[in-house]
Scaffold this active site. Structure first.
Site, mmCIF file in Angstrom:
data_model
loop_
_atom_site.group_PDB
_atom_site.id
_atom_site.type_symbol
_atom_site.label_atom_id
_atom_site.label_comp_id
_atom_site.label_asym_id
_atom_site.label_seq_id
_atom_site.Cartn_x
_atom_site.Cartn_y
_atom_site.Cartn_z
ATOM 1 N N LYS A 22 -4.747 7.074 0.196
ATOM 2 C CA LYS A 22 -4.014 7.991 -0.694
ATOM 3 C C LYS A 22 -4.207 7.592 -2.157
ATOM 4 O O LYS A 22 -4.505 8.429 -3.005
ATOM 5 C CB LYS A 22 -2.520 7.959 -0.342
ATOM 6 N N ASN A 23 -4.045 6.292 -2.419
ATOM 7 C CA ASN A 23 -4.060 5.861 -3.822
ATOM 8 C C ASN A 23 -5.456 5.864 -4.430
ATOM 9 O O ASN A 23 -5.604 5.787 -5.648
ATOM 10 C CB ASN A 23 -3.421 4.472 -3.948
ATOM 11 N N ARG A 92 3.829 11.414 -7.936
ATOM 12 C CA ARG A 92 3.676 10.548 -9.097
ATOM 13 C C ARG A 92 2.292 10.707 -9.725
ATOM 14 O O ARG A 92 2.118 10.574 -10.940
ATOM 15 C CB ARG A 92 3.879 9.092 -8.650
ATOM 16 N N CYS A 116 8.116 8.652 -5.805
ATOM 17 C CA CYS A 116 9.253 7.928 -5.237
ATOM 18 C C CYS A 116 10.136 7.417 -6.360
ATOM 19 O O CYS A 116 9.660 6.894 -7.360
ATOM 20 C CB CYS A 116 8.761 6.758 -4.386
ATOM 21 N N ARG A 121 10.303 4.746 -14.004
ATOM 22 C CA ARG A 121 8.842 4.668 -14.002
ATOM 23 C C ARG A 121 8.320 5.151 -15.356
ATOM 24 O O ARG A 121 7.979 6.313 -15.535
ATOM 25 C CB ARG A 121 8.279 5.467 -12.824
ATOM 26 N N ILE A 123 6.120 5.796 -18.867
ATOM 27 C CA ILE A 123 4.716 6.150 -19.105
ATOM 28 C C ILE A 123 4.273 5.756 -20.510
ATOM 29 O O ILE A 123 3.307 6.288 -21.050
ATOM 30 C CB ILE A 123 4.434 7.661 -18.852
ATOM 31 N N ASP A 297 3.754 -1.680 -2.128
ATOM 32 C CA ASP A 297 3.931 -0.587 -1.158
ATOM 33 C C ASP A 297 4.193 -1.090 0.256
ATOM 34 O O ASP A 297 4.653 -0.326 1.107
ATOM 35 C CB ASP A 297 2.685 0.306 -1.125
HETATM 36 C C1 UD1 Z 1 2.314 0.859 -8.565
HETATM 37 C C2 UD1 Z 1 1.430 -0.155 -7.883
HETATM 38 C C3 UD1 Z 1 0.554 0.597 -6.968
HETATM 39 C C4 UD1 Z 1 1.417 1.372 -6.013
HETATM 40 C C5 UD1 Z 1 2.478 2.220 -6.740
HETATM 41 C C6 UD1 Z 1 3.486 2.834 -5.824
HETATM 42 C C7 UD1 Z 1 0.630 -2.226 -8.955
HETATM 43 C C8 UD1 Z 1 -0.006 -2.815 -10.159
HETATM 44 N N1 UD1 Z 1 0.743 -0.859 -8.938
HETATM 45 O O1 UD1 Z 1 1.478 1.867 -9.165
HETATM 46 O O2 UD1 Z 1 -0.340 -0.271 -6.314
HETATM 47 O O3 UD1 Z 1 0.628 2.201 -5.258
HETATM 48 O O4 UD1 Z 1 3.169 1.409 -7.669
HETATM 49 O O5 UD1 Z 1 4.222 1.871 -5.212
HETATM 50 O O6 UD1 Z 1 0.989 -2.922 -8.027
HETATM 51 N N2 UD1 Z 1 4.752 0.290 -16.394
HETATM 52 C C9 UD1 Z 1 5.229 0.328 -17.678
HETATM 53 N N3 UD1 Z 1 4.767 1.317 -18.512
HETATM 54 C C10 UD1 Z 1 3.858 2.241 -18.110
HETATM 55 C C11 UD1 Z 1 3.388 2.188 -16.776
HETATM 56 C C12 UD1 Z 1 3.843 1.201 -15.941
HETATM 57 O O7 UD1 Z 1 6.031 -0.486 -18.086
HETATM 58 O O8 UD1 Z 1 3.481 3.102 -18.909
HETATM 59 C C13 UD1 Z 1 5.248 -0.760 -15.477
HETATM 60 C C14 UD1 Z 1 6.059 -0.183 -14.340
HETATM 61 O O9 UD1 Z 1 7.408 -0.033 -14.701
HETATM 62 C C15 UD1 Z 1 5.854 -1.231 -13.255
HETATM 63 C C16 UD1 Z 1 4.440 -1.746 -13.525
HETATM 64 O O10 UD1 Z 1 4.134 -1.371 -14.850
HETATM 65 O O11 UD1 Z 1 6.758 -2.262 -13.418
HETATM 66 C C17 UD1 Z 1 3.379 -1.209 -12.587
HETATM 67 O O12 UD1 Z 1 3.364 0.180 -12.703
HETATM 68 P P1 UD1 Z 1 2.080 1.029 -12.317
HETATM 69 O O13 UD1 Z 1 0.997 0.184 -11.739
HETATM 70 O O14 UD1 Z 1 1.787 1.959 -13.423
HETATM 71 O O15 UD1 Z 1 2.662 1.884 -11.186
HETATM 72 P P2 UD1 Z 1 1.913 2.849 -10.374
HETATM 73 O O16 UD1 Z 1 0.645 3.305 -10.958
HETATM 74 O O17 UD1 Z 1 2.899 3.882 -10.051
#
Ligand code: UD1
Length: 407
Positions: A22-23, A92, A116, A121, A123, A297
């Site tokens: 998926k990812n 997401r 989720c 979360r 950006i 995950d």
């Molecule tokens: C993350 C996981 C991914 C998983 C998904 C859903 C990691 C590095 N990433 O991806 O493997 O599939 O969750 O569970 O393990 N953050 C910020 N600012 C931003 C973006 C992110 O502070 O603009 C922080 C988030 O709050 C979090 C961390 O960075 O603490 C990781 O986030 P990110 O990797 O972006 O999350 P996903 O891409 O959703």
């Protein structure tokens, strides 16, 4: 609202073919927006999230056709429309519209992106990458005339922000260097796909160097889903059985295999297959960290395993409050306590329950509890699980589960 009805208690034994990741699939789908051509994607999983992503592409004019295991995505005639909020809020990965729409159309609306809801979360890193390449970020829209290569420095690894930075720079003018990148296998899958479409992208550790290029149709086979593979291995153990997962990306799964062994499982890897069964359960300590660490995950998937065995501890350094699912697992008898980003899971006596799926992986954790105890359980809002697990009912029935999904 879909409901899963389970009659649990039987050990699950047998073989499951893991679907495309998926990812990995989601960034690849959205990256097609950058491409002026027809792309061929093999092994695209047919799950809730990819259906929504393909619908978003269709809304810009993409023509999508399935031919056997191949999905053809024709993005030659696209035009920008404000994305449908009902679709955007479902997944997401709709955040990947930011990079892909800015690159192709020079505009992207900002709206509440879905997925989720286990934590805030943010950006901010995505938006700072947009600004670095010359875009202006307003309250509800990002605009740019032309994106220009730049240096981007991330101070923590974010999968989403790394994907968007790559999407922004793949067709931008000049050279971009992104430092502090996420290095999950799905990042490399995106790079491989874009390079097959004419991009010039090289990753070296946490640094990615990109020279902007015009893109033509690309071609890729989506890698196997390590989270799906890990989920079914854990489910087999949970029910006292033994599941062998095929098409597993074994070299990406070292941390998962290590965790299963620490739990006390016999794990056998052969070519692209992994099987696991439990010898004697141990107390398990897990820390979820960005790749190559144990994946966030899978921490919800290991919680019921801990409860059914000798208990354990989970620390999640990626999402510090990704423990909401434990409240729902408590209806199946899972006992736990949470302090900050740490959860303690106590050895528990599990029983049947009716529960509402808390989130995608937390929903799978509920299903694991339901299948491991004798009697009937119900899981509501099951479409949340189907966002990430292809053909769930058939795959589980084939290994001996009594499971029915109805509307
Ligand atoms: C993350 C996981 C991914 C998983 C998904 C859903 C990691 C590095 N990433 O991806 O493997 O599939 O969750 O569970 O393990 N953050 C910020 N600012 C931003 C973006 C992110 O502070 O603009 C922080 C988030 O709050 C979090 C961390 O960075 O603490 C990781 O986030 P990110 O990797 O972006 O999350 P996903 O891409 O959703």
């Amino acid at each position: 609202m879909k409901r899963i009805v389970v009659s649990g208690g039987a050990p699950l034994n047998g073989d499951i073919a893991v679907s495309g990741s998926k990812n990995a699939a989601l960034p690849i789908i959205f990256s097609c927006i950058l491409i002026n051509g027809i792309s061929e994607i093999d092994n695209l999983p047919d799950i809730g999230d990819t259906r929504v992503a393909l619908d978003l592409l269709r809304s810009f004019g993409a023509v999508i056709e399935r031919r056997g295991s191949i999905t053809l995505i024709d993005t030659r005639r696209l035009s920008y429309v404000k994305p449908d909020e009902n679709l955007v809020e479902k997944i997401r990965a709709s955040t990947y519209l930011i990079g892909s729409c800015l690159s192709r159309f020079g505009a992207c609306h900002l709206m509440p992106f879905g997925g989720c809801n286990f934590s805030l979360r943010p950006i901010d890193m995505h938006l700072s990458a947009c600004r670095s390449l010359g875009a202006s970020v307003n309250d509800n829209i990002i605009l740019c005339h032309s994106l220009r290569g730049a240096d981007i420095n991330f101070d923590k690894p974010s999968v989403g922000a790394t994907v968007n930075a790559i999407l922004l720079s793949a067709t931008a003018t000049g050279r971009t260097v992104i430092r502090g990148c996420a290095i999950e296998p799905h990042i490399d899958a995106l790079i491989d796909f874009l390079n097959s479409a004419g991009a010039s992208i090289m990753r070296n550790g946490r640094e990615v160097e990109i020279f902007g290029r015009e893109l033509h149709g690309g071609k890729i086979k989506v890698i196997g889903d390590m989270i799906e593979s890990g989920s079914y291995l854990a489910l087999g153990i949970m029910t006292g059985g033994k599941i062998r997962t095929h098409n597993s990306p074994i070299s990406d799964m070292t941390s998962v295999i290590d965790a299963l062994r620490e739990l006390g499982a016999d794990v056998v890897c052969e070519n692209d297959s992994i099987s696991a069964c439990l010898n004697s359960g141990n107390h398990l300590r897990l820390t979820a960290t960005p790749y190559p660490g144990f994946p966030t995950d899978l921490q919800p998937i290991f919680a019921p395993l801990m409860a059914a065995n000798m208990g354990g501890e989970i620390c999640d350094t990626v999402w510090e409050s990704r423990f909401g699912y434990l409240n729902v697992l408590s209806s199946f008898g899972v006992r736990s306590s949470v302090l900050g980003n740490r959860a303690t899971i106590y050895k528990s006596n599990l029983h049947t329950a009716s529960a509402v799926c808390p989130d995608l992986r937390g929903g799978m954790a509920c299903l694991m509890c339901a299948l491991s105890v004798e009697g009937k359980s119900e899981i509501y809002s099951a479409e949340t699980i189907l966002r990430g697990y292809e053909d769930l009912e058939n795959k589980l029935s084939a290994v001996g589960a009594e499971i029915k999904i109805d509307n």
